[in-house]
Design a protein around this motif. Structure first.
Motif, short mmCIF file in Angstrom:
data_model
loop_
_atom_site.label_atom_id
_atom_site.label_comp_id
_atom_site.label_asym_id
_atom_site.label_seq_id
_atom_site.Cartn_x
_atom_site.Cartn_y
_atom_site.Cartn_z
N GLY A 85 125.46 78.53 -8.96
CA GLY A 85 124.06 78.49 -9.34
C GLY A 85 123.87 78.77 -10.81
N LEU A 86 122.67 78.47 -11.29
CA LEU A 86 122.32 78.66 -12.70
C LEU A 86 121.01 79.42 -12.82
CD1 LEU A 86 122.92 74.99 -13.97
CD2 LEU A 86 124.52 76.91 -14.14
N ILE A 87 120.97 80.32 -13.79
CA ILE A 87 119.71 80.92 -14.23
C ILE A 87 119.63 80.63 -15.73
CG2 ILE A 87 118.35 83.02 -14.54
CD1 ILE A 87 119.90 84.26 -12.21
N ILE A 88 118.72 79.74 -16.09
CA ILE A 88 118.57 79.37 -17.50
C ILE A 88 117.17 79.80 -17.92
CG2 ILE A 88 118.70 77.49 -19.18
CD1 ILE A 88 121.36 78.14 -17.69
N VAL A 89 117.11 80.89 -18.67
CA VAL A 89 115.83 81.60 -18.82
C VAL A 89 114.83 80.90 -19.74
CG1 VAL A 89 116.84 83.83 -18.27
CG2 VAL A 89 116.80 83.08 -20.64
N ASP A 90 115.30 79.95 -20.57
CA ASP A 90 114.36 79.32 -21.50
C ASP A 90 113.97 77.90 -21.10
OD1 ASP A 90 116.93 78.45 -22.01
OD2 ASP A 90 116.74 78.47 -24.20
N LEU A 91 114.17 77.55 -19.82
CA LEU A 91 113.71 76.26 -19.32
C LEU A 91 112.60 76.48 -18.29
CD1 LEU A 91 116.80 73.92 -18.72
CD2 LEU A 91 114.96 73.63 -20.38
N PRO A 92 111.34 76.30 -18.65
CA PRO A 92 110.24 76.47 -17.70
C PRO A 92 110.19 75.32 -16.69
CG PRO A 92 109.39 75.63 -19.77
CD PRO A 92 110.87 75.90 -20.00
N PRO A 93 109.42 75.48 -15.63
CA PRO A 93 109.33 74.44 -14.60
C PRO A 93 108.92 73.08 -15.15
CG PRO A 93 108.27 76.45 -13.84
CD PRO A 93 108.61 76.68 -15.27
N GLU A 94 108.15 73.08 -16.23
CA GLU A 94 107.72 71.82 -16.83
C GLU A 94 108.91 70.98 -17.33
OE1 GLU A 94 104.34 74.38 -16.45
OE2 GLU A 94 106.30 74.77 -17.33
N GLU A 95 110.05 71.64 -17.51
CA GLU A 95 111.25 70.96 -18.00
C GLU A 95 112.27 70.71 -16.88
OE1 GLU A 95 111.18 69.98 -21.07
OE2 GLU A 95 109.40 71.10 -21.65
N ASP A 96 111.84 70.70 -15.63
CA ASP A 96 112.77 70.59 -14.50
C ASP A 96 113.67 69.35 -14.56
OD1 ASP A 96 112.22 72.98 -13.34
OD2 ASP A 96 111.11 72.19 -11.62
N ASP A 97 113.15 68.27 -15.15
CA ASP A 97 113.96 67.05 -15.23
C ASP A 97 115.17 67.22 -16.15
OD1 ASP A 97 112.34 65.71 -13.48
OD2 ASP A 97 111.15 64.70 -15.02
N GLU A 98 115.10 68.19 -17.08
CA GLU A 98 116.18 68.41 -18.04
C GLU A 98 117.46 68.88 -17.34
OE1 GLU A 98 116.55 68.46 -21.53
OE2 GLU A 98 114.66 67.38 -21.75
N LEU A 99 117.34 69.89 -16.48
CA LEU A 99 118.53 70.51 -15.90
C LEU A 99 118.37 70.89 -14.44
CD1 LEU A 99 121.40 71.62 -16.43
CD2 LEU A 99 120.33 73.80 -17.08
N CYS A 100 117.21 71.40 -14.06
CA CYS A 100 117.02 71.92 -12.71
C CYS A 100 117.29 70.85 -11.65
CB CYS A 100 115.59 72.46 -12.56
SG CYS A 100 115.13 72.90 -10.88
N ILE A 101 116.64 69.72 -11.75
CA ILE A 101 116.79 68.68 -10.73
C ILE A 101 118.19 68.06 -10.76
CG2 ILE A 101 115.93 66.40 -10.01
CD1 ILE A 101 113.09 67.52 -10.74
N PRO A 102 118.75 67.77 -11.95
CA PRO A 102 120.14 67.31 -11.97
C PRO A 102 121.12 68.34 -11.40
CG PRO A 102 119.08 66.80 -14.06
CD PRO A 102 118.12 67.65 -13.28
N ALA A 103 120.86 69.62 -11.66
CA ALA A 103 121.76 70.68 -11.14
C ALA A 103 121.76 70.67 -9.61
CB ALA A 103 121.33 72.05 -11.66
N GLN A 104 120.58 70.57 -9.02
CA GLN A 104 120.50 70.58 -7.57
C GLN A 104 121.14 69.33 -6.97
OE1 GLN A 104 117.69 73.64 -6.29
NE2 GLN A 104 116.15 72.27 -7.10
#
Length: 267
Positions: free
Chosen positions: A129-148
């Motif tokens: 898992g990842l906790i990336i503290v400077d990526l807000p939900p508005e930036e989910d396409d950057e890393l959150c969705i690809p990570a999942q």
């Protein structure tokens, strides 16, 4: 999005079945040096740690207090890099294939490496898992969705200032667990209070079925027990990093961690 169960999901299912709370330990990768940091991480599961948070050293750690900032500086001065942090996870996996690893840090080193390459390498290294503290939900396409999509949990922070309007947005693509930051400000700045944390944990739980883990301001076995008793578990970082900063032996650090884990597990 439904993703296959990660080691994090499996761990929480095991803890729930056993009626136990989670104890999560944070250490900075490469602090005080590559070799000792790996020995410390290898010692954590036997000390009672359920999930390991592995900090990625970064030059500008805006959410971290002085203790974690100095740990990052020590690691960077000792030559630690993102690649070496991934290598450290891979080395740990040679002796432990079950304890979840969450990498915690900032987006810049990941962006510099390239998101797709980083995610493939993290998955191959055994990161869960990842906790990336400077990526807000508005930036989910950057890393959150690809990570999942790559099979990694993306764990979001909620804070005392995350109001009812904001909370659903924060939780939307979160997986693994929710990390509740118990105090306003940076890591290690103040002590968590069960009286203030309890209602906030209940509020978050009314919006999600994910486990809620509380961190920031937990520094003694008693505090670990108090906070774990009102959440699904607790995180300790700065207090452990302080032990490393003092030059304690791996055995002494593990004994300190065990006292904290015992506190959380007695909740």
């Amino acid at each position: 999005m439904t993703q296959p169960a990660t080691r994090i999901d499996t761990k929480f299912a095991e803890l729930k079945a056993a009626g136990r709370k989670a104890f999560v330990a944070y250490v900075m990768a490469g602090d005080p040096d590559e070799h000792k940091a790996l020995e410390i991480v290898k010692a954590l599961p036997a000390a009672g740690v359920d999930i390991i948070e592995l900090g990625i050293p970064f030059t500008d750690p805006m959410a971290d207090g002085i203790t974690i900032q100095l740990a990052g500086q020590r690691a960077l001065n000792a030559g630690m890099t993102l690649q070496k942090t991934l290598d450290m996870a891979a080395e740990f996996r040679k002796v432990d294939d079950t304890t979840p690893i969450v990498m915690m840090g900032y987006y810049n080193p990941i962006y510099s490496r390239g998101v797709d390459k980083f995610l493939a390498d993290a998955k191959a290294a055994g990161v869960d898992g990842l906790i990336i503290v400077d990526l807000p939900p508005e930036e989910d396409d950057e890393l959150c969705i690809p990570a999942q999509a790559a099979g990694l949990n993306f764990i979001r922070l909620a804070t005392p200032t995350t109001d009812e309007k904001r909370l659903p947005k924060v939780l939307t693509n979160t997986s693994g667990f929710v990390y509740y930051v118990s105090v306003n400000g940076v890591t290690g700045a103040a002590e968590a209070s069960g009286d203030s944390v309890g209602p906030e944990v209940a509020r978050i739980k009314s919006h999600t079925d994910l486990p809620v883990i509380v961190g920031f301001g937990v520094n003694t076995p008693e505090k670990a027990r108090e906070i774990a008793s009102i959440a699904d578990g607790t995180v300790v970082g700065s207090a452990i990093v302080n032990q490393i900063a003092q030059g304690k032996s791996v055995e002494d650090i593990a004994a300190f961690v065990k006292s904290l884990a015992d506190g959380a597990h007695s909740a």
